[in-house]
Motif scaffolding. Structure first.
Motif, PDB file in Angstrom:
ATOM      1  N   ALA A   7       0.825  -1.194   0.000  1.00  0.00           N
ATOM      2  CA  ALA A   7       0.000   0.000   0.000  1.00  0.00           C
ATOM      3  C   ALA A   7       0.866   1.253   0.000  1.00  0.00           C
ATOM      4  N   PHE A   8       0.346   2.289  -0.638  1.00  0.00           N
ATOM      5  CA  PHE A   8       1.086   3.547  -0.700  1.00  0.00           C
ATOM      6  C   PHE A   8       1.218   4.159   0.691  1.00  0.00           C
ATOM      7  N   HIS A   9       2.348   4.773   0.948  1.00  0.00           N
ATOM      8  CA  HIS A   9       2.507   5.555   2.167  1.00  0.00           C
ATOM      9  C   HIS A   9       3.418   6.738   1.884  1.00  0.00           C
ATOM     10  N   LYS A  61      -4.984   2.526   2.195  1.00  0.00           N
ATOM     11  CA  LYS A  61      -5.795   1.319   2.404  1.00  0.00           C
ATOM     12  C   LYS A  61      -5.833   0.885   3.866  1.00  0.00           C
ATOM     13  N   GLN A  62      -5.765   1.875   4.764  1.00  0.00           N
ATOM     14  CA  GLN A  62      -5.899   1.605   6.201  1.00  0.00           C
ATOM     15  C   GLN A  62      -7.314   2.012   6.631  1.00  0.00           C
ATOM     16  N   MET A  63      -8.311   1.294   6.100  1.00  0.00           N
ATOM     17  CA  MET A  63      -9.708   1.650   6.328  1.00  0.00           C
ATOM     18  C   MET A  63     -10.089   1.564   7.807  1.00  0.00           C
ATOM     19  N   LYS A  64      -9.547   0.571   8.502  1.00  0.00           N
ATOM     20  CA  LYS A  64      -9.888   0.377   9.908  1.00  0.00           C
ATOM     21  C   LYS A  64      -9.472   1.586  10.737  1.00  0.00           C
ATOM     22  N   TRP A  65      -8.237   2.050  10.528  1.00  0.00           N
ATOM     23  CA  TRP A  65      -7.759   3.212  11.283  1.00  0.00           C
ATOM     24  C   TRP A  65      -8.502   4.468  10.870  1.00  0.00           C
ATOM     25  N   GLY A  66      -8.748   4.629   9.576  1.00  0.00           N
ATOM     26  CA  GLY A  66      -9.457   5.809   9.110  1.00  0.00           C
ATOM     27  C   GLY A  66     -10.856   5.900   9.683  1.00  0.00           C
TER      28      GLY A  66
END
Length: 231
Positions: free
Chosen positions: A2-4, A45-50
């Motif tokens: 995933a991009f960071h 793609k860190q949907m949970k944290w977002g």
């Protein structure tokens, strides 16, 4: 993968968040800043944290505007006000910190600090601290798994029922292991040559992408609005 963001972009966002906190305290600027800083979690793609940050911030706004005005009890008012107002003002910086810890590898930070010629007495402790808490979290999970394997009750209910036993089975092993973990991480950092004097190279190559530059410009929008209001 995933991009960071590049570590330099994260440091830039942290500075911007503090400037916005210093320049303006309006709810519009605050919400706009939080929205801008939450978007990187979804890009990465860190949907949970977002979604978790969105939920926490929404609850803070709800408490601040709908719960606090109707509370007359000081015992409830002060702690709720600290959570809903005090912590909410710092949430933009907290969001950047979470992103830095969650999605940026320690090797990237060390590579950046080497490039910026940071002193060794800063790089070595940083390397140890950055890896210390994730390692302790893994040890905590192993302890909980061992308790479950032996049929020992765990979780909040177990802490309420038997707080002394819970501390004995969890806290004591963690404290005993903490010094060994710190020593092992320090040896690991020294083995990698972080304390050696002279020019050092890094296997990690940092580079800014178009997304980094675009987002750095987008992060300036709240500051531009604040300056426009002053003018």
């Amino acid at each position: 993968m995933a991009f960071h963001f590049d570590p330099r972009t994260i440091l830039y966002l942290l500075v911007v968040s503090q400037l916005i906190l210093f320049l303006d305290n309006s709810i519009f600027i605050e919400m706009l800043t939080v929205i801008i800083f939450i978007v990187p979690f979804f890009i990465s793609k860190q949907m949970k944290w977002g979604l978790s940050i969105v939920l926490v911030y929404s609850l803070q706004l709800f408490v601040a505007f709908f719960i606090l005005p109707v509370i007359n009890n000081a015992i409830l008012l002060y702690p709720l006000s600290m959570i809903a107002n005090g912590f909410r003002e710092l949430i933009s910086g907290i969001i950047v910190g979470i992103y830095a810890l969650k999605l940026t590898h320690s090797g990237e930070w060390i590579s950046l600090f080497k490039k910026w010629h940071f002193p060794k007495f800063f790089i070595v402790p940083f390397s140890v601290i950055f890896r210390f808490f994730p390692t302790m979290r893994q040890d905590y999970r192993q302890i909980r798994n061992a308790m479950a394997f032996r049929g020992i009750e765990r979780g909040p209910i177990a802490f309420i029922k038997q707080p002394v036993q819970t501390f004995e089975f969890i806290l004591i092993p963690l404290l005993m292991n903490a010094s060994q973990v710190a020593q092992d991480l320090t040896i690991s950092a020294l083995t990698k040559g972080l304390s050696i004097s002279g020019k050092q190279t890094s296997i990690i190559t940092l580079h800014m992408t178009k997304v980094d530059f675009i987002y750095m410009i987008i992060a300036l929008v709240p500051i531009i609005i604040c300056i426009g209001e002053f003018i």
